[in-house]
Design a protein around this motif. Structure first.
Motif, mmCIF file in Angstrom:
data_model
loop_
_atom_site.group_PDB
_atom_site.id
_atom_site.type_symbol
_atom_site.label_atom_id
_atom_site.label_comp_id
_atom_site.label_asym_id
_atom_site.label_seq_id
_atom_site.Cartn_x
_atom_site.Cartn_y
_atom_site.Cartn_z
ATOM 1 N N ARG A 29 9.960 15.823 -1.055
ATOM 2 C CA ARG A 29 9.568 14.526 -0.803
ATOM 3 C C ARG A 29 8.107 14.422 -0.230
ATOM 4 O O ARG A 29 7.565 15.689 0.121
ATOM 5 N N MET A 30 7.598 13.123 -0.180
ATOM 6 C CA MET A 30 6.171 13.305 0.375
ATOM 7 C C MET A 30 6.185 12.423 1.777
ATOM 8 O O MET A 30 7.110 11.690 2.066
ATOM 9 N N ARG A 31 5.474 13.055 2.739
ATOM 10 C CA ARG A 31 5.321 12.282 4.063
ATOM 11 C C ARG A 31 5.026 10.866 3.799
ATOM 12 O O ARG A 31 5.555 9.885 4.671
ATOM 13 N N SER A 32 4.335 10.242 2.787
ATOM 14 C CA SER A 32 3.985 8.979 2.515
ATOM 15 C C SER A 32 4.043 8.820 0.836
ATOM 16 O O SER A 32 3.209 9.274 0.333
ATOM 17 N N ASP A 33 5.088 8.160 0.414
ATOM 18 C CA ASP A 33 4.980 7.958 -1.111
ATOM 19 C C ASP A 33 4.326 6.859 -1.514
ATOM 20 O O ASP A 33 4.576 6.168 -2.418
ATOM 21 N N THR A 34 3.374 6.326 -0.775
ATOM 22 C CA THR A 34 2.604 5.245 -0.959
ATOM 23 C C THR A 34 1.137 5.379 -1.074
ATOM 24 O O THR A 34 0.382 4.523 -1.213
ATOM 25 N N SER A 35 0.918 6.912 -1.040
ATOM 26 C CA SER A 35 -0.485 7.282 -1.387
ATOM 27 C C SER A 35 -1.207 6.618 -2.667
ATOM 28 O O SER A 35 -0.707 6.603 -3.577
ATOM 29 N N ILE A 36 -2.375 6.025 -2.480
ATOM 30 C CA ILE A 36 -3.153 5.458 -3.452
ATOM 31 C C ILE A 36 -3.648 6.302 -4.601
ATOM 32 O O ILE A 36 -3.904 5.713 -5.612
ATOM 33 N N ALA A 37 -3.333 7.786 -4.395
ATOM 34 C CA ALA A 37 -3.927 8.702 -5.319
ATOM 35 C C ALA A 37 -2.738 8.780 -6.487
ATOM 36 O O ALA A 37 -3.022 9.445 -7.484
ATOM 37 N N LEU A 38 -1.663 8.306 -6.319
ATOM 38 C CA LEU A 38 -0.436 8.233 -7.174
ATOM 39 C C LEU A 38 -0.133 6.867 -7.662
ATOM 40 O O LEU A 38 0.062 6.026 -6.895
ATOM 41 N N THR B 173 -5.357 14.391 2.852
ATOM 42 C CA THR B 173 -4.496 13.121 3.636
ATOM 43 C C THR B 173 -3.820 12.401 2.502
ATOM 44 O O THR B 173 -3.357 11.373 2.719
ATOM 45 N N GLY B 174 -3.786 12.821 1.373
ATOM 46 C CA GLY B 174 -3.216 12.130 0.058
ATOM 47 C C GLY B 174 -4.019 11.116 -0.657
ATOM 48 O O GLY B 174 -3.564 10.271 -1.509
ATOM 49 N N SER B 175 -5.225 10.988 -0.579
ATOM 50 C CA SER B 175 -6.082 9.725 -1.080
ATOM 51 C C SER B 175 -7.081 10.334 -2.192
ATOM 52 O O SER B 175 -7.272 9.553 -2.898
ATOM 53 N N CYS B 176 -7.214 11.617 -2.331
ATOM 54 C CA CYS B 176 -8.165 12.075 -3.658
ATOM 55 C C CYS B 176 -7.445 12.288 -4.520
ATOM 56 O O CYS B 176 -7.940 12.405 -5.997
ATOM 57 N N GLY B 177 -6.270 12.928 -4.720
ATOM 58 C CA GLY B 177 -5.243 13.185 -5.857
ATOM 59 C C GLY B 177 -5.629 14.795 -6.187
ATOM 60 O O GLY B 177 -5.117 15.243 -7.300
ATOM 61 N N SER B 178 -6.506 15.390 -5.773
ATOM 62 C CA SER B 178 -6.902 16.643 -6.166
ATOM 63 C C SER B 178 -5.730 17.687 -6.117
ATOM 64 O O SER B 178 -5.698 18.694 -6.852
#
Length: 344
Positions: free
Chosen positions: A59-68, A43-48
Motif C-alpha cells: 500500500r502507499m501512504r497516499s494513493d492520490t499522488s499526482i505522479a501516478l 514525497t510522491g510528486s516526481c514519479g522517479s
C-alpha cells in the motif's frame, strides 16, 4: 513477527532483497541497505521512484499522488517513497541495475552561457557545466534540479539538449507569476552567473533505440524532453521507422521554436511534424485542436513507442486514447507537469 521481505527486480533481471520495517517505506529500506534506487523528491510528486508490484500486498501512504494516474494504480504501480508492504512482496523496476551506477545523480556547478525569451512566458536557458562534470551521463527525457541562487529552493527542468551536446545543457522554462526561479531568471540572471544543479533524475526517458514507429507528443514546455529524444534519434541517424511529432499550445502567442522544428524536418527525412493551436486565430493557418489529436492509424501498432509530456489532463487523455487504439501500456512513456516543490 518478522518484517516483510521485498524482492527488487531490475530490468536486466538483477535482483536484490531487502527487509522493510513497519515504519519504513520501500525506498527508505533500500537506501538504508545501501541500495540506491532512482528517486528525487521523496514525497510522491516526481514519479522517479516508480515500480510495479508483481506479487504481494503493497500500500502507499497516499494513493492520490499526482505522479501516478488512476490507471497506473490499477496496474499495480507504486511509488517506492510511499510504498509499505503488508507481506513479502516482489517489485519490478523498469531500469537495469547498471543504470543506477551510470546515471547516479550528482551535484555540480554550471554557468549561464545564454538566456533569451522565446515568447512572453517561455525562456531558453543554456548552461555550461563545470569542467569536472563534462563526462556526465543522462538519458534523453530525464531532468535536472536547478537551485535558485542564494536560496534553498530547487526546481526541476527537463533538458531539451542531448548528452552529445555537453558541456552545454539547454532547458525550456515556463515563467510563472511570482515563481522563485522565474523571478530570478527575469530580474537577476546574467551571462556567466553560477548555478548549482543536481541530477539526472526521472523515470521518463528513452532507454534504447526504438524497434518501431515513434510518436512524440508535447504540450507547451513539455517540448523540452521530447526534443532531447528527437535530437538523440537524429544524432543516431535513426531512420528505421517514421517519427511523428505533435506539438501543441493553447494560443498563438504561446507558440515557440517553429523555425527550430522546421529545421529538424531537414535533418530527419522520416519526421512528420504537426503543430496545433487550441484557440483559433486569424493569423494561424495551421492545424487546430489538441496535440494529442490527429495521430494517424498507420503510425500506431504493437511496436510503436510513444513519448508524451505535458499537463496532467493532456497526458491522461492521450494515454486513454492510445491504449484504446491498441498501443501496449509498456510502450507509452509519459511525464506530467507537477507543482513546484520546496527543497529536494
Amino acid at each position: 513477527m518478522t518484517n516483510p521481505q521485498v524482492l527488487i527486480q531490475f530490468a536486466d533481471d538483477t535482483t536484490r532483497r531487502i527487509e522493510v520495517a513497519p515504519d519504513q517505506t520501500v525506498l527508505q529500506a533500500a537506501l538504508d541497505a545501501g541500495l540506491q534506487l532512482f528517486h528525487q523528491c521523496k514525497t510522491g510528486s516526481c514519479g522517479s521512484c516508480v515500480g510495479t508490484v508483481e506479487n504481494g500486498v503493497v500500500r502507499m501512504r497516499s494513493d492520490t499522488s499526482i505522479a501516478l494516474l488512476p490507471r497506473e494504480i490499477e496496474q499495480r504501480k507504486v511509488l517506492t517513497c510511499l510504498a509499505q508492504p503488508e507481506n513479502d512482496a516482489h517489485i519490478r523496476m523498469d531500469y537495469g541495475f547498471n543504470e543506477l551506477q551510470r546515471y547516479r545523480p550528482q551535484r555540480f556547478r554550471a554557468w549561464v552561457e545564454d538566456i533569451h525569451r522565446l515568447n512572453d512566458s517561455v525562456v531558453e536557458l543554456t548552461l555550461e557545466v563545470d569542467e569536472a562534470e563534462r563526462d556526465a551521463q543522462f538519458l534523453p527525457g530525464m531532468y535536472y534540479l536547478l537551485r535558485v541562487p542564494n536560496t534553498d529552493i530547487w526546481r526541476p527542468y527537463s533538458m531539451s539538449s542531448t548528452v552529445e551536446q555537453l558541456p552545454s545543457m539547454r532547458f525550456l522554462i515556463r515563467l510563472l507569476d511570482d515563481g522563485a526561479m522565474s523571478t530570478y531568471l527575469e530580474k537577476e540572471c546574467a551571462i556567466d552567473a553560477e548555478l548549482e544543479i543536481d541530477g539526472p533524475h526521472g523515470a521518463f526517458k528513452m532507454q534504447q533505440p526504438p524497434q518501431g514507429p515513434v510518436v512524440l507528443i508535447a504540450g507547451g514546455t513539455g517540448l523540452a524532453p521530447v526534443l532531447s529524444i528527437l535530437d538523440t534519434l537524429a544524432e543516431m541517424r535513426w531512420r528505421a521507422h517514421p517519427i511523428h511529432l505533435h506539438f501543441g499550445v493553447n494560443r498563438l502567442s504561446e507558440l515557440f521554436y517553429l523555425d527550430e522544428l522546421a529545421a529538424r524536418l531537414e535533418w530527419l527525412p522520416n519526421l512528420n511534424l504537426r503543430v496545433t493551436l487550441v484557440e483559433p486565430h486569424t493569423d494561424w493557418q495551421g492545424a487546430l485542436g489538441y496535440a494529442t489529436e490527429g495521430v494517424p492509424d498507420a503510425a500506431l501498432g504493437p511496436d510503436t513507442e510513444v513519448f508524451l509530456c505535458g499537463p496532467p489532463p493532456m497526458v491522461d487523455a492521450a494515454v486513454s486514447s492510445l491504449e484504446a487504439r491498441g498501443i501496449p501500456p509498456a510502450h507509452i512513456h509519459f511525464e506530467s507537469f507537477i507543482p513546484a516543490q520546496e527543497g529536494i
